[in-house]
Structure formats: C-alpha cells, structure tokens
Scaffold this active site. Sequence first.
Site, PDB file in Angstrom:
ATOM      1  N   GLY A  45       8.486   1.601   7.432  1.00 39.47           N
ATOM      2  CA  GLY A  45       7.416   2.575   7.184  1.00 39.47           C
ATOM      3  C   GLY A  45       6.279   1.958   6.383  1.00 39.47           C
ATOM      4  O   GLY A  45       6.171   2.185   5.175  1.00 39.47           O
ATOM      5  N   TYR A  46       5.464   1.171   7.048  1.00 36.98           N
ATOM      6  CA  TYR A  46       4.316   0.541   6.391  1.00 36.98           C
ATOM      7  C   TYR A  46       3.009   1.211   6.843  1.00 36.98           C
ATOM      8  O   TYR A  46       2.326   1.843   6.066  1.00 36.98           O
ATOM      9  CB  TYR A  46       4.253  -0.954   6.752  1.00 36.98           C
ATOM     10  N   GLU A  55       8.906 -11.081   8.496  1.00 37.94           N
ATOM     11  CA  GLU A  55       8.596 -10.428   9.777  1.00 37.94           C
ATOM     12  C   GLU A  55       7.725 -11.358  10.632  1.00 37.94           C
ATOM     13  O   GLU A  55       7.963 -11.537  11.827  1.00 37.94           O
ATOM     14  CB  GLU A  55       7.862  -9.102   9.520  1.00 37.94           C
ATOM     15  N   GLU A  74      -6.431 -11.832  13.877  1.00 40.42           N
ATOM     16  CA  GLU A  74      -7.606 -12.016  13.007  1.00 40.42           C
ATOM     17  C   GLU A  74      -7.173 -12.055  11.544  1.00 40.42           C
ATOM     18  O   GLU A  74      -7.652 -12.875  10.754  1.00 40.42           O
ATOM     19  CB  GLU A  74      -8.621 -10.877  13.221  1.00 40.42           C
TER      20      GLU A  74
HETATM   21  C1  LIG Z   1       4.316  -3.047  19.056  1.00 41.21           C
HETATM   22  C2  LIG Z   1       3.947  -2.644  17.663  1.00 41.21           C
HETATM   23  C3  LIG Z   1       4.951  -2.294  16.785  1.00 41.21           C
HETATM   24  C4  LIG Z   1       4.631  -1.905  15.477  1.00 41.21           C
HETATM   25  N1  LIG Z   1       5.646  -1.525  14.646  1.00 41.21           N
HETATM   26  C5  LIG Z   1       5.365  -1.120  13.389  1.00 41.21           C
HETATM   27  C6  LIG Z   1       6.413  -0.678  12.529  1.00 41.21           C
HETATM   28  O1  LIG Z   1       7.577  -0.659  12.891  1.00 41.21           O
HETATM   29  N2  LIG Z   1       6.073  -0.252  11.299  1.00 41.21           N
HETATM   30  C7  LIG Z   1       4.795  -0.259  10.837  1.00 41.21           C
HETATM   31  O2  LIG Z   1       4.585   0.118   9.691  1.00 41.21           O
HETATM   32  N3  LIG Z   1       3.776  -0.652  11.643  1.00 41.21           N
HETATM   33  C8  LIG Z   1       4.036  -1.087  12.907  1.00 41.21           C
HETATM   34  N4  LIG Z   1       3.010  -1.491  13.740  1.00 41.21           N
HETATM   35  C9  LIG Z   1       1.626  -1.386  13.274  1.00 41.21           C
HETATM   36  C10 LIG Z   1       0.945  -2.713  12.998  1.00 41.21           C
HETATM   37  O3  LIG Z   1       1.416  -3.285  11.801  1.00 41.21           O
HETATM   38  C11 LIG Z   1      -0.564  -2.441  12.959  1.00 41.21           C
HETATM   39  O4  LIG Z   1      -0.941  -2.038  14.257  1.00 41.21           O
HETATM   40  C12 LIG Z   1      -1.368  -3.657  12.558  1.00 41.21           C
HETATM   41  O5  LIG Z   1      -1.126  -4.010  11.215  1.00 41.21           O
HETATM   42  C13 LIG Z   1      -2.888  -3.442  12.755  1.00 41.21           C
HETATM   43  O6  LIG Z   1      -3.302  -2.267  12.145  1.00 41.21           O
HETATM   44  P1  LIG Z   1      -4.138  -1.158  12.974  1.00 41.21           P
HETATM   45  O7  LIG Z   1      -3.402  -0.881  14.240  1.00 41.21           O
HETATM   46  O8  LIG Z   1      -4.383  -0.031  12.050  1.00 41.21           O
HETATM   47  O9  LIG Z   1      -5.477  -1.875  13.370  1.00 41.21           O
HETATM   48  P2  LIG Z   1      -6.779  -2.038  12.458  1.00 41.21           P
HETATM   49  O10 LIG Z   1      -6.379  -2.532  11.117  1.00 41.21           O
HETATM   50  O11 LIG Z   1      -7.574  -0.786  12.540  1.00 41.21           O
HETATM   51  O12 LIG Z   1      -7.523  -3.196  13.213  1.00 41.21           O
HETATM   52  C14 LIG Z   1      -8.372  -2.964  14.345  1.00 41.21           C
HETATM   53  C15 LIG Z   1      -9.029  -4.284  14.722  1.00 41.21           C
HETATM   54  O13 LIG Z   1      -9.853  -4.743  13.630  1.00 41.21           O
HETATM   55  C16 LIG Z   1      -9.495  -6.072  13.270  1.00 41.21           C
HETATM   56  N5  LIG Z   1      -9.589  -6.256  11.817  1.00 41.21           N
HETATM   57  C17 LIG Z   1      -9.157  -5.406  10.852  1.00 41.21           C
HETATM   58  N6  LIG Z   1      -9.391  -5.930   9.631  1.00 41.21           N
HETATM   59  C18 LIG Z   1      -9.950  -7.142   9.822  1.00 41.21           C
HETATM   60  C19 LIG Z   1     -10.415  -8.177   8.951  1.00 41.21           C
HETATM   61  N7  LIG Z   1     -10.312  -8.059   7.619  1.00 41.21           N
HETATM   62  N8  LIG Z   1     -10.948  -9.293   9.513  1.00 41.21           N
HETATM   63  C20 LIG Z   1     -11.056  -9.426  10.866  1.00 41.21           C
HETATM   64  N9  LIG Z   1     -10.645  -8.469  11.739  1.00 41.21           N
HETATM   65  C21 LIG Z   1     -10.091  -7.346  11.233  1.00 41.21           C
HETATM   66  C22 LIG Z   1      -8.043  -6.225  13.697  1.00 41.21           C
HETATM   67  O14 LIG Z   1      -7.705  -7.596  13.897  1.00 41.21           O
HETATM   68  C23 LIG Z   1      -8.019  -5.419  14.983  1.00 41.21           C
HETATM   69  O15 LIG Z   1      -8.479  -6.192  16.062  1.00 41.21           O
HETATM   70  C24 LIG Z   1       3.285  -1.892  15.049  1.00 41.21           C
HETATM   71  C25 LIG Z   1       2.279  -2.261  15.945  1.00 41.21           C
HETATM   72  C26 LIG Z   1       2.602  -2.636  17.235  1.00 41.21           C
HETATM   73  C27 LIG Z   1       1.505  -3.025  18.176  1.00 41.21           C
END
Ligand SMILES: Cc1cc2nc3c(=O)[nH]c(=O)nc-3n(C[C@H](O)[C@H](O)[C@H](O)COP(=O)(O)OP(=O)(O)OC[C@H]3O[C@@H](n4cnc5c(N)ncnc54)[C@H](O)[C@@H]3O)c2cc1C
Length: 396
Positions: free
Chosen positions: A132-133, A249, A380
């Site tokens: 739950g992150y 991870e 990224e």
């Molecule tokens: C298959 C899958 C399983 C997952 N399982 C889990 C899970 O079990 N538990 C959990 O907690 N989460 C889980 N996640 C979530 C995952 O950790 C997040 O999707 C990820 O950290 C990106 O966050 P976001 O989706 O909010 O994208 P955002 O943070 O909104 O990013 C959107 C875009 O902006 C870019 N971006 C954002 N900040 C920056 C920066 N500082 N510099 C350059 N580019 C940037 C990103 O690279 C991306 O392209 C999962 C995701 C996937 C796809």
Amino acid sequence: MDALEAFRRETRAWLDANCPAEMRTPVSGDDDICWGGRNFVFKSEAQKVWLARMAERGWTVPGWPKAYGGGGLSHEEVKVLKEEMRAIGARSPLESFGIWMLGPALLAFGSEEQKQEHLPRIARGEIRWCQGYSEPNAGSDLASLQTRAEDAGDHFVVTGSKIWTSYADKADMIFCLVRTDFSAPKHLGISFLLFDMTWPGVSTKPILLISGKSPFCETFFDGVKVPKANLVGTLNRGWDIAKYLLTHEREMIGGGGGGLLGGRSPGQVAAQEIGTDGEGKLADAFLRADVARAEVDALAFAATMARYKDEAASGGKGVGDRSAVLKYYGTELNKRRHELLMRTAGHEGLEWEGARSNDGERPRGWLRTKANSIEGGTSEVMLDIVAKRLLQLPNA
Ligand SMILES: Cc1cc2nc3c(=O)[nH]c(=O)nc-3n(C[C@H](O)[C@H](O)[C@H](O)COP(=O)(O)OP(=O)(O)OC[C@H]3O[C@@H](n4cnc5c(N)ncnc54)[C@H](O)[C@@H]3O)c2cc1C
C-alpha cells in the site's frame, strides 16, 4: 573437493529427487504461479508438494536466517542453488511480495517479535502480502501521500485510500505507508504499518483492464484500527523503510526479464520461426542485427547485475541506489526483447485469443513489459536517481 562443490552435488541430487517433473516446465502465466496465502488454491498436487518440500528446507528464501524460516545459505550457496534450479528448469516454488519486499525490510527494521511473527509465514507461503504505497495523488512523488493514521492510545485509526495495489483483493495482509505527522516536512511524517486485509474498514475494488484482467485494485481504509505493535521501526521515520524496501522491489523487477516465450530468447524464437541461412544465421539480416544487439546487451546486463549483487553481498548489504540502474536497464531491455518477439511473429503476433497462440501469450507478454517500467518507480524517476545519487550530478 571444496565445500561449495560438495554443496553443489548435494543440491543437484536433492533437486533431482524432489522437484516434480511438472515443476520443471516454464510457468504459463500469472495463474500458473504459486503465490501462497490463506486462500490460495494450488493448481496441482505437484505445485503444493514443491512448495512444501522447498519451504521445509528453507529454500523458498534460501539466504534468510534459519531462525526465520530461511535456508541460512551464504551468497555463494544461494547462487549455486539458483544455478542448479535453472539447469533442470525448476520453477520458483513461491513468488510473493513478502519475499521480494517486506521480508528484507523486516530483517533490517523489524522488531524481534515482528520478525518471528511474519518471516516464517512468508517463507512457508502462508500469508500473501500486498503493497500500500501509491495513492491517487502520490505516485512518483510518493512522499506526498495523504492516508492518515491518527493516534488513538494503544492503536492508530487509519483513513484514506491507495491505488494500483497489486492483488489487494487476494492478499491477506498489507504493508502500508501512512501519514502520522501532518506538520512535519513531507518525508518526515510518514510511518510504516502492517495490517490485515480482513479487518473492519478495509475494502478493495479491482481495477478492470482492457485485457479483461484485474491485477490491481483501489484500496480503501475507513477508520481501520491498527494496534501500535504493528508499527515497523520508528514513528514518523517510515520513509527510510519505504525507500529501503523499494531498492529490493526495483532489484527484483529489473532482474525479472526471464519471462520470454517458454524461457526462450528472441534469437532462439526467431531462428525457429523465421529460419536460418546455410551458415545457421538468422535469415532476416535486419532482425539479426537487432537480435544480436539485444542478446549482447542482455549478457552485459546479467554480468553487471551479478557484479552488483556480489559487491553488495561482500559488503553485507543490499544493492542500494544501484537498484535504480537495474530497474531502468532491465525493464527497458525487456521491452526491446519483447518488441523483437512481436516483430518475429509479424501479424500473427497480434492474435489475442485461441489455443494456437496460447490465448495471445505473445502480445499479452509484450503489453505487460510496458507496465514493468512504471511499477516500482518509472524509468524517468530511475534516471533521476541515477543522475542525482549515483552520478552526483547537480539539479537542473
Ligand atoms: C503493473 C503495476 C503494478 C503496480 N503495483 C503497485 C502496488 O502493488 N502498490 C503500489 O503502491 N503501487 C503500485 N503501482 C503503482 C506505481 O508505483 C506507480 O504507477 C508509479 O510509481 C508511477 O506513479 P503514477 O502512476 O502516479 O504516475 P505519475 O507519478 O503521475 O507519473 C506520470 C508520468 O510523469 C513522469 N514523471 C513524474 N515525476 C517525474 C519527475 N520527477 N521527472 C521526470 N518524469 C516524471 C513519470 O515518469 C510518468 O511518465 C503499480 C503500477 C503498475 C503499472
């Protein structure tokens, strides 16, 4: 014969006698993996037997201490075990977020009671954990998370929501980041809690993908009472644990690129499907060049990963920030390799259903690689970590 060679022979003989034939074939997909947990239904007797035999030896987590259900093996012995398993095509007996993520974090930050309570259950595959992150407004900027845990004496009251929680609807327990101090700078007000997914106030809503599957959920907490004994580490210092867990991870995701068709490399698949010329070279010269580049890069990546792990083991710690290199390169390389598999198949690679394509194994695998470079931190964000923490470049 030195001790490691003796261990190798013993291991080989034991695996040969104990690994069921059915467990020496590649897994056919998510549904074929042994995830363990209270409600897990084994796909076959062989899968159940294989888990039980490996868990009894502590070999589901061979490097963990024996006191917590591990095998107590040295880094070199773990490598030998993995090599011998690979040599007979043995499956991993158990996959779990407990093994990949929570276990290492508890070993480093958990109290003795927490280690005794949770680690052996993870090792035996009795409890399935979820992570739950992420929250709707806290993904890459994870420290902005808003799920709150209010102090209520001997327990916390947790309220908020998470998103993309993989397998939350199938998990027994969650390791969860919560905000416990709203006035502190955002990284310093976060705590790390463990709680049961069946406790009152916890609910999940699967997120349906266009593939028809729901590998992750929205997870809601509505006044969940969590005893203070379930806090890992120090109050408000959960960010340190969160980051440490993420390095494990990322190392796991970066190294997880073996899931190619039937365990075959793009070069092997292309040779079979497109054919070779009189000298045994791939008949399509353009594809040949790209396959060769990807295979050489894969070898270089495997060597780098092995070196990082050896250096980490000799220093008695994890790979740390170098996990960002592994995550970035491993997942981007894996995308390239799956692109090659798609090119090899031509238009037939787009078949989505039917026995001939094993229900679209190839395009589904290809699409899944796109998620690899997002989960656990995007490419990224990995590059950002490499730039700042490893190369020590200044901020732009
Ligand atoms: C298959 C899958 C399983 C997952 N399982 C889990 C899970 O079990 N538990 C959990 O907690 N989460 C889980 N996640 C979530 C995952 O950790 C997040 O999707 C990820 O950290 C990106 O966050 P976001 O989706 O909010 O994208 P955002 O943070 O909104 O990013 C959107 C875009 O902006 C870019 N971006 C954002 N900040 C920056 C920066 N500082 N510099 C350059 N580019 C940037 C990103 O690279 C991306 O392209 C999962 C995701 C996937 C796809």
